[in-house]
Enzyme design. Structure first.
Site, short mmCIF file in Angstrom:
data_model
loop_
_atom_site.label_atom_id
_atom_site.label_comp_id
_atom_site.label_asym_id
_atom_site.label_seq_id
_atom_site.Cartn_x
_atom_site.Cartn_y
_atom_site.Cartn_z
N CYS A 87 44.56 78.63 13.03
CA CYS A 87 44.25 80.05 13.25
C CYS A 87 45.28 80.74 14.14
O CYS A 87 45.76 81.82 13.82
CB CYS A 87 42.85 80.20 13.84
SG CYS A 87 42.64 79.40 15.45
N HIS A 140 39.41 79.92 18.87
CA HIS A 140 39.64 80.44 17.52
C HIS A 140 40.01 81.92 17.62
O HIS A 140 39.47 82.65 18.45
CB HIS A 140 38.38 80.27 16.66
CG HIS A 140 38.63 80.49 15.21
ND1 HIS A 140 39.32 79.60 14.42
CD2 HIS A 140 38.32 81.54 14.40
CE1 HIS A 140 39.40 80.08 13.18
NE2 HIS A 140 38.79 81.26 13.15
N HIS A 156 41.87 84.64 9.12
CA HIS A 156 41.99 83.51 10.04
C HIS A 156 42.11 82.24 9.23
O HIS A 156 41.99 82.26 8.00
CB HIS A 156 40.77 83.46 10.97
CG HIS A 156 39.46 83.33 10.26
ND1 HIS A 156 38.51 82.41 10.60
CD2 HIS A 156 38.94 83.99 9.19
CE1 HIS A 156 37.46 82.52 9.79
NE2 HIS A 156 37.70 83.47 8.93
#
Length: 184
Positions: A87, A140, A156
């Site tokens: 990510c 993330h 992502h």
């Protein structure tokens, strides 16, 4: 006499309340009422956008376009190429290819930029998440690619599906969401 007058008035009242008038309706539908409003000769122009704002929007569009070229790329921890990426690698590469230097890992990225409310999110902003039950820090990141009302779409890289576009409305991502930042 008073008794007779009261009886007569009562009788009139009862007859008047119980009677019904016959109504007639035409079988043709009524014509619609047309209302016209004369417009002015002047057209309302959209609000002017400053040169700085135009440049920011163009940069955001370019970053999003770069990130979208990696759609479908498989997940690879630490990866930053079309052969595989994680990510933060996706965001790092999309920014770097558009001449924006940024930290490489998500928790460091989260320390950059200006924190904003979800209602202020625009294309090009970053969304940060905590997806690990054990870890206590952000792990993330996603890049906002579209905003329609309360539906925020972001690109992502996930461990299961690689680089994809998801919605913040999805239960998992909504629950894991920590904050949004503006970097442009």
């Amino acid at each position: 006499m008073l008794k007779n007058t009261l009886c007569f008035l009562s009788l009139l009242f009862l007859i008047g309340c119980g009677s019904s008038k016959k109504r007639t309706y035409s079988k043709s539908k009524p014509k619609p009422i047309v209302v016209s409003v004369d417009g002015s000769a002047e057209e309302v122009a959209p609000p002017k956008i400053s040169k700085k704002e135009e440049k920011k929007n163009a940069t955001a569009k370019a970053i999003i376009s770069t990130a979208l070229t990696f759609s479908g790329t498989r997940y690879k921890f630490g990866g930053t190429t079309s052969k595989g990426m994680d990510c933060s690698g996706l965001v790092f590469v999309a920014l770097k290819e558009n001449e924006i230097l940024f930290p490489r890992v998500s928790y460091q990225m989260a320390e950059e930029g200006k924190r904003i409310k979800l209602t202020q999110v625009q294309k090009g902003d970053l969304l940060f998440f905590k997806t690990s039950k054990r870890g206590k820090r952000i792990n993330h990141v996603g890049l906002v690619v579209d905003v329609k009302g309360t539906d925020i779409k972001f690109i992502h890289s996930t461990t299961s599906r690689g680089v994809i576009v998801s919605s913040l409305r999805e239960g998992y991502w909504n629950h894991a969401f920590i904050k949004a930042t503006r970097i442009l």
